[in-house]
Motif scaffolding. Structure first.
Motif, PDB file in Angstrom:
ATOM      1  N   LEU A  13     -13.390  20.904  11.346  1.00 21.49           N
ATOM      2  CA  LEU A  13     -12.437  21.937  10.950  1.00 21.49           C
ATOM      3  C   LEU A  13     -12.969  22.760   9.784  1.00 21.49           C
ATOM      4  CD1 LEU A  13      -9.184  19.807  11.243  1.00 21.49           C
ATOM      5  CD2 LEU A  13      -9.939  21.614  12.806  1.00 21.49           C
ATOM      6  N   ARG A  14     -13.614  22.101   8.831  1.00 15.66           N
ATOM      7  CA  ARG A  14     -14.179  22.810   7.677  1.00 15.66           C
ATOM      8  C   ARG A  14     -15.263  23.781   8.128  1.00 15.66           C
ATOM      9  NH1 ARG A  14     -14.608  18.749   4.339  1.00 15.66           N
ATOM     10  NH2 ARG A  14     -12.771  19.373   3.176  1.00 15.66           N
ATOM     11  N   LEU A  15     -16.166  23.322   8.992  1.00 17.83           N
ATOM     12  CA  LEU A  15     -17.244  24.191   9.460  1.00 17.83           C
ATOM     13  C   LEU A  15     -16.738  25.300  10.372  1.00 17.83           C
ATOM     14  CD1 LEU A  15     -20.034  21.546  10.030  1.00 17.83           C
ATOM     15  CD2 LEU A  15     -20.037  23.386   8.340  1.00 17.83           C
ATOM     16  N   GLN A  16     -15.574  25.122  10.944  1.00 15.30           N
ATOM     17  CA  GLN A  16     -14.965  26.162  11.768  1.00 15.30           C
ATOM     18  C   GLN A  16     -14.178  27.152  10.910  1.00 15.30           C
ATOM     19  OE1 GLN A  16     -16.199  26.843  14.520  1.00 15.30           O
ATOM     20  NE2 GLN A  16     -14.712  26.269  16.057  1.00 15.30           N
ATOM     21  N   GLY A  17     -14.167  26.935   9.592  1.00 14.05           N
ATOM     22  CA  GLY A  17     -13.523  27.889   8.699  1.00 14.05           C
ATOM     23  C   GLY A  17     -12.048  27.659   8.464  1.00 14.05           C
ATOM     24  N   SER A  18     -11.572  26.465   8.702  1.00 15.00           N
ATOM     25  CA  SER A  18     -10.161  26.180   8.454  1.00 15.00           C
ATOM     26  C   SER A  18      -9.841  26.412   6.985  1.00 15.00           C
ATOM     27  CB  SER A  18      -9.847  24.725   8.813  1.00 15.00           C
ATOM     28  OG  SER A  18      -8.548  24.379   8.391  1.00 15.00           O
ATOM     29  N   ALA A  19      -8.695  27.038   6.738  1.00 14.61           N
ATOM     30  CA  ALA A  19      -8.270  27.309   5.366  1.00 14.61           C
ATOM     31  C   ALA A  19      -7.917  26.017   4.632  1.00 14.61           C
ATOM     32  CB  ALA A  19      -7.068  28.252   5.372  1.00 14.61           C
ATOM     33  N   GLU A  20      -7.358  25.085   5.334  1.00 12.45           N
ATOM     34  CA  GLU A  20      -6.939  23.803   4.760  1.00 12.45           C
ATOM     35  C   GLU A  20      -7.376  22.664   5.679  1.00 12.45           C
ATOM     36  OE1 GLU A  20      -5.524  23.307   1.859  1.00 12.45           O
ATOM     37  OE2 GLU A  20      -5.301  25.430   1.366  1.00 12.45           O
ATOM     38  N   PRO A  21      -8.658  22.337   5.725  1.00 13.09           N
ATOM     39  CA  PRO A  21      -9.127  21.331   6.690  1.00 13.09           C
ATOM     40  C   PRO A  21      -8.507  19.954   6.505  1.00 13.09           C
ATOM     41  CG  PRO A  21     -10.869  21.911   5.145  1.00 13.09           C
ATOM     42  CD  PRO A  21      -9.737  22.861   4.901  1.00 13.09           C
ATOM     43  N   ASP A  22      -8.233  19.548   5.268  1.00 13.08           N
ATOM     44  CA  ASP A  22      -7.632  18.225   5.054  1.00 13.08           C
ATOM     45  C   ASP A  22      -6.198  18.193   5.580  1.00 13.08           C
ATOM     46  OD1 ASP A  22      -9.929  17.123   3.824  1.00 13.08           O
ATOM     47  OD2 ASP A  22      -9.367  18.039   1.921  1.00 13.08           O
ATOM     48  N   ASP A  23      -5.443  19.247   5.291  1.00  8.95           N
ATOM     49  CA  ASP A  23      -4.064  19.318   5.797  1.00  8.95           C
ATOM     50  C   ASP A  23      -4.045  19.393   7.320  1.00  8.95           C
ATOM     51  OD1 ASP A  23      -3.199  19.285   3.195  1.00  8.95           O
ATOM     52  OD2 ASP A  23      -2.739  21.427   3.112  1.00  8.95           O
ATOM     53  N   LEU A  24      -4.964  20.166   7.863  1.00  7.73           N
ATOM     54  CA  LEU A  24      -5.019  20.311   9.318  1.00  7.73           C
ATOM     55  C   LEU A  24      -5.417  18.993   9.971  1.00  7.73           C
ATOM     56  CD1 LEU A  24      -4.378  22.539  11.280  1.00  7.73           C
ATOM     57  CD2 LEU A  24      -6.779  23.210  11.245  1.00  7.73           C
ATOM     58  N   ARG A  63      -3.803  31.622  14.370  1.00  6.32           N
ATOM     59  CA  ARG A  63      -2.707  32.505  14.780  1.00  6.32           C
ATOM     60  C   ARG A  63      -1.708  32.682  13.649  1.00  6.32           C
ATOM     61  NH1 ARG A  63      -2.123  29.731  20.643  1.00  6.32           N
ATOM     62  NH2 ARG A  63      -3.750  30.927  21.670  1.00  6.32           N
ATOM     63  N   ARG A  64      -1.397  31.582  12.949  1.00  4.61           N
ATOM     64  CA  ARG A  64      -0.478  31.682  11.807  1.00  4.61           C
ATOM     65  C   ARG A  64      -1.057  32.580  10.725  1.00  4.61           C
ATOM     66  NH1 ARG A  64       0.268  26.061  12.642  1.00  4.61           N
ATOM     67  NH2 ARG A  64      -1.288  25.627  11.048  1.00  4.61           N
ATOM     68  N   ALA A  65      -2.350  32.467  10.480  1.00  5.11           N
ATOM     69  CA  ALA A  65      -3.000  33.266   9.439  1.00  5.11           C
ATOM     70  C   ALA A  65      -2.931  34.754   9.752  1.00  5.11           C
ATOM     71  CB  ALA A  65      -4.448  32.828   9.271  1.00  5.11           C
ATOM     72  N   VAL A  66      -3.006  35.099  11.036  1.00  2.00           N
ATOM     73  CA  VAL A  66      -2.917  36.506  11.423  1.00  2.00           C
ATOM     74  C   VAL A  66      -1.494  37.012  11.206  1.00  2.00           C
ATOM     75  CG1 VAL A  66      -3.007  38.078  13.401  1.00  2.00           C
ATOM     76  CG2 VAL A  66      -4.838  36.416  13.040  1.00  2.00           C
ATOM     77  N   ARG A  67      -0.519  36.182  11.526  1.00  2.00           N
ATOM     78  CA  ARG A  67       0.880  36.584  11.364  1.00  2.00           C
ATOM     79  C   ARG A  67       1.302  36.621   9.901  1.00  2.00           C
ATOM     80  NH1 ARG A  67       1.757  32.877  15.712  1.00  2.00           N
ATOM     81  NH2 ARG A  67       2.585  31.410  14.208  1.00  2.00           N
ATOM     82  N   ARG A  68       0.792  35.673   9.104  1.00  2.00           N
ATOM     83  CA  ARG A  68       1.179  35.576   7.690  1.00  2.00           C
ATOM     84  C   ARG A  68      -0.060  35.381   6.825  1.00  2.00           C
ATOM     85  NH1 ARG A  68       5.340  30.910   9.005  1.00  2.00           N
ATOM     86  NH2 ARG A  68       3.358  30.137   9.698  1.00  2.00           N
ATOM     87  N   PRO A  69      -0.806  36.454   6.567  1.00  2.19           N
ATOM     88  CA  PRO A  69      -1.999  36.302   5.732  1.00  2.19           C
ATOM     89  C   PRO A  69      -1.629  35.872   4.315  1.00  2.19           C
ATOM     90  CG  PRO A  69      -1.672  38.612   6.336  1.00  2.19           C
ATOM     91  CD  PRO A  69      -0.601  37.815   7.012  1.00  2.19           C
ATOM     92  N   ALA A  70      -2.428  34.987   3.754  1.00  6.33           N
ATOM     93  CA  ALA A  70      -2.186  34.494   2.400  1.00  6.33           C
ATOM     94  C   ALA A  70      -3.378  34.824   1.521  1.00  6.33           C
ATOM     95  CB  ALA A  70      -1.972  32.985   2.432  1.00  6.33           C
ATOM     96  N   GLU A  71      -3.091  35.096   0.278  1.00  5.82           N
ATOM     97  CA  GLU A  71      -4.136  35.369  -0.701  1.00  5.82           C
ATOM     98  C   GLU A  71      -4.415  34.086  -1.465  1.00  5.82           C
ATOM     99  OE1 GLU A  71      -5.846  38.199  -1.463  1.00  5.82           O
ATOM    100  OE2 GLU A  71      -4.952  39.133   0.304  1.00  5.82           O
TER     101      GLU A  71
END
Length: 154
Positions: A13-24, A63-71
């Motif tokens: 998940l980390r190498l795939q660019g997940s924003a929160e790999p541990d949570d995911l 998909r969530r990131a596209v709908r609700r981008p976070a800074e």
């Protein structure tokens, strides 16, 4: 089961660019534990099933990131307060940075296939089922991805 697979799933998940790999990863294993009673199959099929769940959770996160981008407010790496062997940590960080750089040179499809094959240790057939592509397409993506990495490394 969790202690064996969670680090590998987190790495994928980390190498795939997940924003929160541990949570995911936690979400992935909640899904695994929820569906465990209905799973039947071998150890390799179980591993494939876990990575299929991880892949789907990653797609959901995107998909969530596209709908609700976070800074982001801070670099998560800077918040890691672990202590220990500074030299080893620096060498690990350099190695990990190189892996990220190499993965970033691949197309998203090539990266996905190679990470599932290498990190996930899935067969070509299992990767094809996970990503919804034909075996031939997965083989072609793998071949092109490896060729691109050879050029960058060699």
């Amino acid at each position: 089961m969790y202690t064996d697979l969670a680090p590998v799933v987190t790495g994928y998940l980390r190498l795939q660019g997940s924003a929160e790999p541990d949570d995911l990863t936690s979400e992935v294993f909640l899904g695994v534990f929820a569906g465990l009673s209905s799973f039947t199959g071998s150890e390799q099929q179980f591993r494939s099933w876990v990575f299929t769940i991880a892949h789907r959770r990653l797609v959901d996160e995107r998909r969530r990131a596209v709908r609700r981008p976070a800074e982001p407010t801070a670099d998560p790496a800077m918040l890691d307060g672990r202590g220990g062997d500074t030299e080893a940590e620096a060498l690990d960080a350099l190695g990990l940075r190189r892996v990220y750089e190499l993965c970033a040179t691949l197309s998203p499809d090539q990266r996905e296939v190679l990470l599932l094959r290498i990190v996930g240790d899935l067969t070509v057939e299992q990767v094809a089922r996970t990503v919804g592509r034909s075996v031939g397409a997965v083989k072609a993506l793998q071949r092109r991805g490896l060729a691109a990495l050879r050029k960058k490394i060699g």
